[in-house]
Design an enzyme around this catalytic site. Structure first.
Site, mmCIF file in Angstrom:
data_model
loop_
_atom_site.group_PDB
_atom_site.id
_atom_site.type_symbol
_atom_site.label_atom_id
_atom_site.label_comp_id
_atom_site.label_asym_id
_atom_site.label_seq_id
_atom_site.Cartn_x
_atom_site.Cartn_y
_atom_site.Cartn_z
ATOM 1 N N HIS A 44 0.821 -0.824 0.202
ATOM 2 C CA HIS A 44 -0.055 0.158 0.038
ATOM 3 C C HIS A 44 0.980 1.684 -0.175
ATOM 4 C CE1 HIS A 44 -3.909 2.573 1.116
ATOM 5 N NE2 HIS A 44 -3.088 3.061 1.726
ATOM 6 N N MET B 59 0.951 11.891 -0.654
ATOM 7 C CA MET B 59 0.489 12.880 -0.031
ATOM 8 C C MET B 59 0.458 14.450 -0.932
ATOM 9 S SD MET B 59 -0.106 11.785 3.487
ATOM 10 C CE MET B 59 -0.608 10.489 4.730
ATOM 11 N N MET C 256 -11.740 4.611 4.557
ATOM 12 C CA MET C 256 -11.364 5.411 5.953
ATOM 13 C C MET C 256 -11.142 5.477 6.780
ATOM 14 S SD MET C 256 -8.504 6.314 3.458
ATOM 15 C CE MET C 256 -7.744 6.744 5.137
ATOM 16 N N ASP D 160 -8.133 1.008 5.816
ATOM 17 C CA ASP D 160 -7.213 1.672 6.180
ATOM 18 C C ASP D 160 -7.122 3.052 7.143
ATOM 19 O OD1 ASP D 160 -4.837 2.928 5.323
ATOM 20 O OD2 ASP D 160 -5.145 3.703 4.138
HETATM 21 C C1 DX5 Z 1 -3.545 7.348 6.385
HETATM 22 C C2 DX5 Z 1 -3.192 6.639 5.245
HETATM 23 C C3 DX5 Z 1 -2.697 5.104 5.946
HETATM 24 C C4 DX5 Z 1 -1.334 5.254 6.583
HETATM 25 C C5 DX5 Z 1 -2.095 4.093 7.823
HETATM 26 O O1 DX5 Z 1 -3.697 8.631 5.737
HETATM 27 O O2 DX5 Z 1 -3.888 6.109 4.367
HETATM 28 O O3 DX5 Z 1 -2.361 4.230 4.815
HETATM 29 O O4 DX5 Z 1 -0.601 4.907 6.262
HETATM 30 O O5 DX5 Z 1 -1.053 4.128 8.853
HETATM 31 P P1 DX5 Z 1 -1.757 3.152 10.104
HETATM 32 O O6 DX5 Z 1 -1.816 1.516 9.954
HETATM 33 O O7 DX5 Z 1 0.303 3.467 11.377
HETATM 34 O O8 DX5 Z 1 -2.852 3.830 10.523
HETATM 35 ZN ZN ZN Z 2 -3.536 4.419 2.609
#
Ligand code: DX5
Ligand code: ZN
Length: 216
Positions: A33, A37, A137, A175
């Protein structure tokens, strides 16, 4: 239910990415994954296309690319060229989502649509038949290591109903804040793929952590 795991490289050691990629290659994980950003759609900036390209050279598993950027339609071809297999765009960032999903398919990738915690599942009513995956999310996007939002279970339930009603093939991916505390419940609720970043990479034995998540 598939019980797949996609480790998020956001929590990997960027000074030795090859080592962590090799660990994921050897693990029971299903996908990589990758969190992109732009500092506009989300407050944070992570990494971009050259890094995805470098990861794809070493990765032996499909790249699940999560675009947390405005106007994601501008970069579809670029991410295909960089090695993405699945491209996730945010519903909130895509004005012409139907066209964007078509473009992703034309570029021979699987198309995923991502929902922020505040976006209701019913907004997918008229797109669910076209998409290969929905990414829910379970934290507000932008950072790793945040606290899991409990309402996610209800959203998985609504999404499962929508997928069944519309006879969609879409997989359900979750996620943010995923750990052994919630993995089993998430799979039980209907999640097919769990993304996990800090819980895997901060653990003392990431290989073992990945297999435990898969066995949840
Ligand atoms: C957050 C990301 C995630 C993040 C998850 O904005 O989209 O993919 O890396 O990280 P954890 O598992 O640490 O919450
Ligand atoms: Zn992510």
């Amino acid at each position: 239910m598939n019980k797949m795991v996609a480790p998020s490289l956001l929590a990997a050691d960027f000074s030795n990415l090859a080592k962590d990629i090799d660990m994921v290659n050897r693990s029971d994980a299903d996908w990589f994954h990758l969190d992109i950003m732009d500092g506009v759609f989300v407050p944070n900036i992570s990494f971009g296309i050259p890094v995805v390209e470098a990861v794809s050279k070493l990765a032996k598993k499909p790249l699940d690319v999560h675009l947390m950027i405005v106007q994601p339609e501008r970069y579809i071809e670029a991410f295909k060229k960089a090695g993405a297999h699945l491209l996730n765009v945010h519903l909130e960032a895509s004005t012409h989502l139907h066209r964007t999903v078509e473009e992703i398919h034309k570029n021979d990738m699987k198309a995923g649509v991502t929902l922020n915690p505040h976006s209701p599942v019913h907004l997918l009513e008229d797109i669910i038949e076209q998409v290969d995956l929905v990414l829910i999310m379970s934290v507000n996007p932008g950072f790793g290591g945040q606290k899991f939002i409990h309402n996610t279970y209800q959203k998985i339930e609504s999404l499962k109903n929508l997928i069944e009603r519309k006879k969609s093939r879409a997989l359900i991916e979750v996620d943010g804040g995923v750990s052994l505390d919630n993995a089993a419940d998430l799979y039980r609720a209907g999640a097919d793929v769990l993304v996990s970043g800090s819980f895997i990479f901060n653990s003392s034995d990431p290989l073992h952590t990945i297999s435990q998540l898969k066995k949840s």
